[in-house]
Design a protein around this motif. Structure first.
Motif, mmCIF file in Angstrom:
data_model
loop_
_atom_site.group_PDB
_atom_site.id
_atom_site.type_symbol
_atom_site.label_atom_id
_atom_site.label_comp_id
_atom_site.label_asym_id
_atom_site.label_seq_id
_atom_site.Cartn_x
_atom_site.Cartn_y
_atom_site.Cartn_z
ATOM 1 N N GLN A 79 0.886 -1.110 0.054
ATOM 2 C CA GLN A 79 0.056 0.535 -0.043
ATOM 3 C C GLN A 79 0.675 1.350 0.211
ATOM 4 O O GLN A 79 0.070 2.357 -0.653
ATOM 5 C CB GLN A 79 -1.042 -0.070 1.195
ATOM 6 N N CYS A 82 1.142 1.374 -3.969
ATOM 7 C CA CYS A 82 0.263 1.386 -4.093
ATOM 8 C C CYS A 82 -1.274 1.445 -3.792
ATOM 9 O O CYS A 82 -1.948 0.222 -3.000
ATOM 10 C CB CYS A 82 -0.621 -0.278 -5.177
ATOM 11 N N TRP A 84 -4.416 2.511 -3.973
ATOM 12 C CA TRP A 84 -5.314 2.158 -4.912
ATOM 13 C C TRP A 84 -5.080 -0.124 -3.738
ATOM 14 O O TRP A 84 -6.876 -0.370 -3.736
ATOM 15 C CB TRP A 84 -5.594 1.774 -5.956
ATOM 16 N N PHE A 85 -4.517 -1.090 -3.459
ATOM 17 C CA PHE A 85 -4.244 -1.805 -2.712
ATOM 18 C C PHE A 85 -4.931 -2.118 -1.656
ATOM 19 O O PHE A 85 -4.707 -1.072 -0.818
ATOM 20 C CB PHE A 85 -2.848 -2.449 -2.980
ATOM 21 N N GLY A 126 -5.276 -5.223 -12.190
ATOM 22 C CA GLY A 126 -5.023 -4.519 -11.495
ATOM 23 C C GLY A 126 -6.435 -4.562 -10.071
ATOM 24 O O GLY A 126 -6.170 -4.513 -9.042
ATOM 25 N N ARG A 130 -7.640 -5.584 -6.922
ATOM 26 C CA ARG A 130 -8.501 -5.080 -6.039
ATOM 27 C C ARG A 130 -9.280 -5.696 -5.109
ATOM 28 O O ARG A 130 -9.222 -5.516 -3.855
ATOM 29 C CB ARG A 130 -8.685 -3.473 -6.260
ATOM 30 N N HIS A 152 3.026 -3.882 -10.383
ATOM 31 C CA HIS A 152 2.354 -2.698 -9.983
ATOM 32 C C HIS A 152 2.700 -2.100 -9.056
ATOM 33 O O HIS A 152 3.501 -0.798 -9.782
ATOM 34 C CB HIS A 152 1.046 -3.126 -9.410
ATOM 35 N N VAL A 153 3.267 -3.529 -8.274
ATOM 36 C CA VAL A 153 4.320 -2.071 -6.719
ATOM 37 C C VAL A 153 6.007 -1.382 -7.579
ATOM 38 O O VAL A 153 5.819 -0.288 -7.817
ATOM 39 C CB VAL A 153 4.963 -3.190 -6.349
ATOM 40 N N ALA A 156 5.399 1.291 -9.630
ATOM 41 C CA ALA A 156 5.174 3.137 -9.053
ATOM 42 C C ALA A 156 6.362 3.694 -8.052
ATOM 43 O O ALA A 156 6.400 4.410 -8.119
ATOM 44 C CB ALA A 156 3.866 2.182 -7.751
#
Length: 352
Positions: A79, A82, A84-85, A126, A130, A152-153, A156
């Motif tokens: 988090q 990301c 949104w996680f 993604g 979620r 995704h990490v 970012a």
């Protein structure tokens, strides 16, 4: 180069068990950094779908590099990168050790609109993740979904798309290799140079030069859990790079201390045989056979690939095959692979 007695014996042993297991196989062995075996049997090809070897060749090395750059530490949460996680207590190291509680797999490709761009599909994947439930348990549960989250990490961390992250890592670590993703599932070389994997019912074709993994294909062939293609020399090159990192003689940015951290057991015994992203042998059922020490690290790939390195014996074994061409339910290769490792160790002892 002349075939050694060790190679001749190993070829004979494999040949007797080959046909029900895989159409062909390539095996390379390095002892103390020196190549002592380079054989192929059956129908082989210059390039193979490396499947989950992508996890250690790309994703784990990328996180090692980011660790060296102090972009994250062992307490960093998904988090943190990301927002949104939805699960605030899931750490990056949990995803690397398959202890996040995320599902082992999900048919994301069935929920994606394949008429949209690969970027849109990656982002939508993604969003689907979620909404997944995290179910923590004491034992690690292998999770492709966890590695997709790591992709995704990684994006970012560097504010770069996944393919650009790979391109930079390749320039730094694998510039002399032919390791590559196939963006938009388009191979750079004639498809006859690639080992075919399987006739896919939903893609309506034999996959050759296109990634076998359903979700990776739906993302456009670039993903953190599967998608890399390469030769047996490429994979062994990676293995020798890993060896050099562990021995403190690598010319990359990875320090010996960091390589050893990532290759050390990260889960309690009985709760999962994992380092930080690397498999470790499970006594009695290890894909590396009976003789590789408990300090060994490696990984397998669903298509019939594997790499194992035992630092105690300074022994590296690379195996590439397209065993799924005989059907993904065929289990013969799963019993042949550890036996190959056993024959290798036994043969080297006789040779000595």
């Amino acid at each position: 180069m002349a075939t050694s007695l060790f190679e001749k014996k190993l070829k004979q042993q494999i040949q007797e068990r080959l046909s029900p297991a895989t159409p062909g196989v390539q095996v390379q062995v390095f002892q103390m950094g020196k190549k002592v075996c380079d054989i192929e049997l059956g129908e082989t090809f210059p390039y193979y779908d490396l499947a989950s070897l992508t996890k250690i060749i790309f994703t784990v090395q990328a996180f090692m590099k980011a660790f060296e750059e102090k972009r994250w530490d062992l307490n960093s949460r998904v988090q943190d990168f990301c927002p949104w996680f939805p699960y605030e207590n899931v750490l990056i190291k949990d995803c690397l050790t398959h202890s996040s509680g995320l599902p082992w797999w999900a048919p994301l490709y069935q929920k994606l609109d394949l008429t949209t761009s690969s970027l849109n599909r990656w982002v939508e994947g993604g969003r689907i993740i979620r909404g997944m439930e995290v179910m923590r348990s004491e034992a690690s549960v292998y999770s492709d979904i966890g590695f997709i989250v790591l992709g995704h990490v990684l994006e970012a961390m560097y504010s770069l798309p996944l393919l650009e992250n790979w391109s930079r890592l390749k320039d730094d670590f694998y510039s002399r290799s032919t390791l590559n993703f196939h963006p938009e599932n388009k191979p750079p070389y004639p498809i006859k140079q690639y080992a075919p994997t399987e006739r896919c019912s939903w893609r309506n074709k034999i996959l050759q030069g296109e990634v076998h993994d359903d979700n990776s294909w739906s993302f456009g062939g670039v993903a953190p859990q599967a998608g890399l293609f390469g030769s047996v020399d490429d994979v062994s090159w990676y293995g020798l790079l890993l060896r050099s990192q562990l021995r403190g003689i690598s010319k990359t940015s990875i320090r010996q201390k960091t390589a050893q951290l990532f290759s050390s057991r990260a889960r309690p015994r009985g709760k999962g045989d994992w380092a930080l992203g690397y498999m470790m042998p499970t006594p009695g059922t290890a894909s590396a056979g009976s003789y590789f020490s408990l300090y060994s690290i490696g990984h397998t790939g669903f298509t019939g690939t594997s790499l194992w390195y035992d630092p105690s014996q300074d022994l590296l074994v690379t195996i590439l095959s397209n065993r799924v061409f005989l059907g993904r339910e065929n289990k013969e290769f799963a019993s042949l692979r550890p036996q190959i490792h056993n024959w290798v160790v036994e043969g080297l002892k006789r040779k000595a």
